[in-house]
Motif scaffolding. Structure first.
Motif, mmCIF file in Angstrom:
data_model
loop_
_atom_site.group_PDB
_atom_site.id
_atom_site.type_symbol
_atom_site.label_atom_id
_atom_site.label_comp_id
_atom_site.label_asym_id
_atom_site.label_seq_id
_atom_site.Cartn_x
_atom_site.Cartn_y
_atom_site.Cartn_z
ATOM 1 N N UNK A 160 16.898 50.940 61.130
ATOM 2 C CA UNK A 160 16.977 49.652 61.553
ATOM 3 C C UNK A 160 15.559 48.816 60.834
ATOM 4 N N UNK A 161 15.920 47.320 60.446
ATOM 5 C CA UNK A 161 14.851 46.299 60.233
ATOM 6 C C UNK A 161 14.029 46.014 61.459
ATOM 7 N N UNK A 162 12.876 45.687 61.297
ATOM 8 C CA UNK A 162 11.919 45.089 62.313
ATOM 9 C C UNK A 162 11.322 43.894 61.879
ATOM 10 N N UNK A 163 11.500 42.571 62.251
ATOM 11 C CA UNK A 163 10.607 41.467 62.134
ATOM 12 C C UNK A 163 9.462 41.327 63.150
ATOM 13 N N UNK A 164 8.404 40.975 62.653
ATOM 14 C CA UNK A 164 7.064 40.733 63.507
ATOM 15 C C UNK A 164 6.920 38.937 63.131
ATOM 16 N N UNK A 165 6.941 38.451 64.275
ATOM 17 C CA UNK A 165 6.929 37.117 63.755
ATOM 18 C C UNK A 165 5.306 36.419 64.856
ATOM 19 N N UNK A 166 4.603 35.765 63.975
ATOM 20 C CA UNK A 166 3.217 35.482 64.239
ATOM 21 C C UNK A 166 2.921 33.967 63.713
ATOM 22 N N UNK A 167 2.946 33.035 64.946
ATOM 23 C CA UNK A 167 2.952 31.669 64.349
ATOM 24 C C UNK A 167 4.194 31.333 63.506
ATOM 25 N N UNK A 168 4.135 30.977 62.141
ATOM 26 C CA UNK A 168 5.226 30.772 61.376
ATOM 27 C C UNK A 168 5.270 31.782 60.421
ATOM 28 N N UNK A 169 4.523 32.826 60.393
ATOM 29 C CA UNK A 169 4.715 33.910 59.421
ATOM 30 C C UNK A 169 5.590 34.894 60.151
ATOM 31 N N UNK A 187 0.933 46.048 58.789
ATOM 32 C CA UNK A 187 -0.304 45.612 58.951
ATOM 33 C C UNK A 187 -0.229 44.060 58.949
ATOM 34 N N UNK A 188 -1.315 43.579 59.834
ATOM 35 C CA UNK A 188 -1.119 42.036 59.826
ATOM 36 C C UNK A 188 -2.380 41.460 58.810
ATOM 37 N N UNK A 189 -1.947 41.398 57.546
ATOM 38 C CA UNK A 189 -3.183 41.027 56.697
ATOM 39 C C UNK A 189 -3.796 39.496 57.030
ATOM 40 N N UNK A 190 -4.899 39.482 57.032
ATOM 41 C CA UNK A 190 -5.763 38.316 57.005
ATOM 42 C C UNK A 190 -5.487 37.442 58.144
ATOM 43 N N UNK A 191 -5.269 38.151 59.325
ATOM 44 C CA UNK A 191 -4.795 37.402 60.331
ATOM 45 C C UNK A 191 -5.910 36.588 60.886
#
Length: 516
Positions: free
Chosen positions: A73-82, A97-101
């Motif tokens: 299954x696919x997974x989406x991680x939403x952070x602000x607009x990214x 990994x949450x690059x350059x957060x």
């Protein structure tokens, strides 16, 4: 000074998530709580230490986030607009990994969705058994963006994917801090306030505490360490436990450290070694060096040089193990006497041998001088992690020469020579073998008197006990070398008249030049 019961634990690993971003708290009625899930093989969820109110590492190195789900299954991680997309692997695990957060001083939402929506945040801390404890607890009420989490003291015969959490992410407050490591909290609290004052802004900080009192380093070490240290280690799995806590190989690593390898940390603090001084001091040299390198290697790929700070073990009222304590202190530096150096890169050390507390109600092995230790670790973190120039090393010999039956020790900085202190310099006149480690076969160590020369960085020793010539010299090679802040050699501070950082113990040839 206030004498409050604060936690003073041996066998401490403290992970600092410094300069982080804060995920918001959510009402349980409005959002699913990961802690409410009874994990099944393919339940979609986050790993248990990703929680409402947690702190995630921002900038570089980037934070990792991971969890469980239905394979494929696919997974989406939403952070602000990214949006960051990934997929659950065949083992039912997804990661990203949450690059350059960017670094925020306020909360934000993080949404992770497969077919269930998740949001989470950061928080927690604890203390006890330290002087000036009241001030530390009061300071916590002013640090709104400071969070801590604590791992339950536990053991496992096999590596775990997730730890058992004793204290979920929580905002620092006096009640919580009474159950958190005093050294960890006091150290990182100084960093937080320094950076806030330096940049006139506050960024969330987080601490993860993992500790178990009275445990040897082998219990904390991953299995790879034992393959590298076969010649110096022997299994301690005796029928009668000789330690207060678990002693079997890797059992604390499996339960408390291995599950954290996918988290991203700015720095690691370590306070352990007293238990090894009694039984396995010689093994500590190989074990400690490889423990650091193997732990770094087990972290995500960008963390191979994660800064590692440690406390050089202090004093205790157990005169039956004076040599063991001195040996562990020496081995903590990979037999160099100082850090960092080529074997222990990106490390820093707080010397604690001059902070005895023989009347501590918790036992002399638990001294209450945590403020002093925290201050020494703080200067190391600021220099090694943030590249803020602060002296974080006490005086160490640059050159040792034997001239006309006198040993001259030239230090790498100006020294504050404490005249009315205990003189703990000793010389070895004869050894049974030759070589750099031949001091271990010294036929006898002789106390000698020391004098401060006019140069400001040199000490002269009289070697009268030696009929021929002194072969080796050592300093502060005792279980308790001196009374509180009253050893012989300290650095000079900015005013030039107060005791600065203490010179660490050493044992060196009388014809020696430093590699620094």
């Amino acid at each position: 000074m206030h004498n409050l019961p604060f936690a003073s634990l041996l066998g401490v690993m403290c992970f600092a998530v410094i300069n982080g971003v804060l995920l918001p708290n959510h009402d349980a009625s409005k959002a699913d709580r990961i802690s409410d899930f009874e994990p099944t093989e393919h339940t979609f969820r986050l790993a248990n230490y990703y929680q409402d109110g947690m702190v995630l590492q921002c900038g570089e190195p980037p934070a990792w986030i991971w969890g469980y789900g239905q394979p494929g299954e696919g997974v989406d991680i939403v952070m602000d607009v990214d949006i960051i997309s990934t997929r659950v692997n065949e083992h039912g695990i997804w990661a990203a990994d949450l690059w350059l957060m960017p670094c925020y001083n306020e909360t934000f939402d993080l949404e992770i969705s497969q077919y269930i929506r998740k949001t989470k945040k950061v928080t927690t801390i604890y203390l006890r058994n330290m002087f000036n404890g009241t001030n530390e607890l009061e300071a916590s009420t002013r640090l709104d963006l400071f969070k801590v989490m604590r791992i339950l003291p536990s053991e496992s015969p096999h590596p775990l994917k997730e730890p058992t959490i004793m204290l979920n992410w929580t905002r620092a407050n006096p009640q919580v801090l009474r159950e958190f490591s005093a050294v960890c909290w006091a150290t990182v609290r100084r960093i937080y306030e320094d950076l806030r004052n330096r940049f006139n802004d506050s960024v969330p900080m987080g601490l993860v505490g993992a500790y178990y009192d009275g445990t040897p380093i082998r219990a904390w070490s991953p299995p790879q360490v034992f393959s590298k240290c076969r010649s110096t280690t022997s299994t301690t799995n005796s029928s009668e436990n000789q330690f207060k806590g678990p002693e079997k190989d890797s059992v604390l690593w499996n339960a408390m450290l291995a599950p954290l390898k996918f988290m991203t940390f700015k720095a690691i603090l370590w306070y352990q070694g007293e238990s090894d001084a009694a039984l396995h001091p010689d093994a500590y040299a190989c074990m400690f060096e490889n423990f650091i390198s193997t732990w770094r290697e087990s972290l995500t790929y960008w963390s191979k040089t994660t800064p590692f700070g440690f406390v050089q073990i202090g004093c205790q009222n157990n005169e039956s193990i004076p040599d063991g304590t001195a040996l562990v202190r020496w081995h903590q530096t990979a037999d160099y006497g100082y850090v960092p150096q080529k074997k222990l890169l990106r490390t820093f050390m707080a010397v604690a041998m001059d902070l005895p507390d023989p009347h501590s109600p918790y036992g002399s092995i638990h001294p209450r001088y945590k403020e002093e230790i925290a201050q020494r670790l703080y200067t190391g973190i600021m220099s090694v992690v943030y590249y803020v120039h602060k002296p974080f090393q006490g005086p160490f010999p640059r050159r040792i020469q034997l001239v006309d039956r006198h040993v001259f020790i030239q230090y790498d900085q100006s020294i504050n020579f404490i005249w009315n202190s205990t003189d703990t310099f000793e010389v070895c006149c004869e050894v049974d073998i030759t070589g750099s480690d031949s001091w271990k076969r010294c036929r006898g160590w002789h106390a000698v008197t020391s004098e401060f020369t006019t140069g400001g960085d040199e000490v002269k020793l009289k070697t009268g006990p030696c009929r021929d010539r002194a072969r080796f010299v050592r300093y502060a090679w005792k279980l308790t070398p001196c009374a509180y802040k009253n050893c012989r050699v300290y650095a000079t501070d900015d005013l030039g008249d107060e005791r600065g950082l203490p010179g660490p113990p050493f044992v060196l040839p009388t014809n020696w030049i430093s590699e620094q």
